[in-house]
Design a protein around this motif. Structure first.
Motif, PDB file in Angstrom:
ATOM      1  N   SER A 128       0.850  -1.187   0.000  1.00  0.00           N
ATOM      2  CA  SER A 128       0.000   0.000   0.000  1.00  0.00           C
ATOM      3  C   SER A 128       0.886   1.236   0.000  1.00  0.00           C
ATOM      4  N   LEU A 184       0.758  -3.609   4.758  1.00  0.00           N
ATOM      5  CA  LEU A 184      -0.336  -3.664   5.724  1.00  0.00           C
ATOM      6  C   LEU A 184      -0.712  -5.127   5.932  1.00  0.00           C
ATOM      7  N   PHE A 220     -12.367  -3.392   9.062  1.00  0.00           N
ATOM      8  CA  PHE A 220     -11.445  -2.417   9.641  1.00  0.00           C
ATOM      9  C   PHE A 220     -11.523  -2.436  11.169  1.00  0.00           C
ATOM     10  N   VAL A 229      -8.146  -6.479   8.800  1.00  0.00           N
ATOM     11  CA  VAL A 229      -6.941  -5.731   8.443  1.00  0.00           C
ATOM     12  C   VAL A 229      -6.398  -4.895   9.604  1.00  0.00           C
ATOM     13  N   ASP A 230      -5.078  -4.803   9.643  1.00  0.00           N
ATOM     14  CA  ASP A 230      -4.386  -3.764  10.406  1.00  0.00           C
ATOM     15  C   ASP A 230      -4.022  -2.670   9.411  1.00  0.00           C
ATOM     16  N   SER A 231      -4.629  -1.527   9.548  1.00  0.00           N
ATOM     17  CA  SER A 231      -4.465  -0.448   8.583  1.00  0.00           C
ATOM     18  C   SER A 231      -3.739   0.728   9.250  1.00  0.00           C
ATOM     19  N   SER A 241      -2.670   7.132  11.525  1.00  0.00           N
ATOM     20  CA  SER A 241      -3.934   7.077  10.806  1.00  0.00           C
ATOM     21  C   SER A 241      -3.974   8.189   9.760  1.00  0.00           C
ATOM     22  N   TYR A 271      -9.334   7.267   4.019  1.00  0.00           N
ATOM     23  CA  TYR A 271      -9.182   5.823   4.155  1.00  0.00           C
ATOM     24  C   TYR A 271      -9.560   5.043   2.907  1.00  0.00           C
ATOM     25  N   PRO A 306      -6.009   3.114   1.747  1.00  0.00           N
ATOM     26  CA  PRO A 306      -5.749   1.726   2.131  1.00  0.00           C
ATOM     27  C   PRO A 306      -6.843   0.769   1.676  1.00  0.00           C
ATOM     28  N   PHE A 365      -6.420  -2.826  -0.346  1.00  0.00           N
ATOM     29  CA  PHE A 365      -6.986  -4.111   0.067  1.00  0.00           C
ATOM     30  C   PHE A 365      -7.814  -4.723  -1.065  1.00  0.00           C
ATOM     31  N   TYR A 387     -13.828   4.780   9.136  1.00  0.00           N
ATOM     32  CA  TYR A 387     -12.999   4.249   8.059  1.00  0.00           C
ATOM     33  C   TYR A 387     -13.827   3.604   6.945  1.00  0.00           C
TER      34      TYR A 387
END
Length: 373
Positions: free
Chosen positions: A126, A131, A150, A178-180, A194, A198, A201, A205, A231
């Motif tokens: 990303s 990510l 999210f 996901v860990d974003s 952050s 959003y 990201p 994904f 998000y």
């Protein structure tokens, strides 16, 4: 909400969160009762109590493994991970907190393998770097509809994987947890803050999911819990490949929410207030409060035309119920639903942590209806 720590919303809320992802009340009580009986327990005391619970389950898991009981050991290691992350989320920043976070990652992956869960750790390119995510597949070769899930302000893909577990899978839907930017590994291991946009990201994904033969690229939805309620709608508003969206806890104007929290020094927040500086990677609270003004959906929600579900608790003490009504009205979709979990029926607290089963099933049924039709 039952308060294990009477009058202490933050710590009591954390107990409920831990139960939601598989914690056992007896194990929790054994670890926390000394805090309950202490005069002035500190955040460091809290961390060590939970870490002790994680250590205990790891030790018992090793004993199960020595006897050849791999599935039992795996479940122990998964609960160990839950307790370690419960410790980490409230602890002072420093080497000990980093050490416990690493233990949570290690025990989670070990638990997944030993328990025989068909979950796959993936790492996705990303603009914010790699990510990481957990792919929880539906049964069979597919291609299957898939929900991107999210995290919120203070939670991780491990917690949310153990929350949703097989709920979507049983309905024929895969899930990418996901860990974003601003959460989980990107924040803790690489200091990735952050970001308000959003859809960036989210786009990464979706690009990844489109490479998988077991994913139907025309049936990808997105959901987010707590701050994920910002998000996910933000992503859906600007990413046309998203076919449906869930705000599991409504967000309207997160910046305005934070101005009120800071002005009152609110104790009805799930983690210490200075976490905002960490998530946004700002040196002072003043800088963080200025930056967070960009996290507003007031002008974004009218762009959403996909099927949309907003879920909120009647007694949510972190995000006012009125914000859910306002957010819902702003969504332009002709196929939208506002589900309020009431005090009478249960699940009335923030993101339904007091009684989560109803919300987990509700969101899974709704996603199946929208993505499998």
């Amino acid at each position: 909400m039952y308060e294990y720590f009477p009058g202490n919303y933050r710590w009591s809320f954390a107990v409920h969160n831990t139960l939601r992802c598989g914690g056992q009340m007896g194990e929790i009580d054994r670890a926390l009762r000394p805090l309950l009986e202490a005069d002035s327990p500190s955040a460091a005391d809290w961390g060590e109590a939970w870490a002790g619970a994680g250590d205990e389950q790891s030790r018992l898991g090793e004993a199960d493994l020595a006897r050849g009981f791999e599935i039992s050991a795996g479940e122990r290691f998964l609960r160990s991970s839950v307790y370690y992350i419960a410790a980490e989320r409230q602890m002072p920043h420093g080497d000990r907190r980093s050490e416990i976070y690493q233990l949570s990652l290690e025990t989670f992956q070990r638990g997944v393998k030993l328990a025989g869960l068909p979950w796959e750790r993936v790492e996705i390119d990303s603009p914010d770097g790699i990510l990481p995510a957990m792919f929880l597949p539906a049964d069979g070769p597919g291609p299957h509809p898939t929900m991107i899930f999210f995290d919120g302000f203070d939670i991780t893909k491990e917690i949310m994987s153990l929350t949703v577990r097989d709920s979507l899978k049983r309905r024929g839907i895969s899930c990418l947890v996901v860990d974003s930017p601003g959460v989980g590994e990107p924040l803790r291991l690489r200091n990735v803050p952050s970001r308000p946009d959003y859809e960036v990201p989210a786009g990464a994904f979706i690009d990844y999911l489109e490479t998988r033969d077991d994913v139907d690229p025309d049936r990808i939805g997105v959901m987010g819990i707590s701050l994920g309620g910002y998000y996910a709608p933000r992503a859906a508003a600007f990413e046309p490949r998203i076919k449906c969206v869930v705000a599991w806890g409504a967000i309207l104007d997160w910046g305005a929410t934070w101005q009120k929290r800071w002005a009152t020094r609110s104790t009805e927040v799930s983690v210490p207030l200075d976490q905002l500086m960490w998530v946004l990677q700002k040196d002072t609270m003043e800088e963080a409060l200025e930056r967070v003004k960009e996290w507003t959906l007031v002008d974004v929600l009218p762009r959403i035309t996909q099927p949309a579900l907003v879920m909120h608790g009647e007694n949510d003490r972190q995000i006012p119920l009125d914000d859910a009504y306002k957010a819902f009205e702003l969504i332009s979709s002709t196929d939208k639903e506002l589900k309020i979990f009431t005090l009478a029926d249960g699940g009335a607290e923030h993101c339904h942590s007091d009684e989560p089963a109803g919300a987990i099933n509700y969101v899974s049924d709704w996603a199946a209806e929208k993505l499998r039709s």
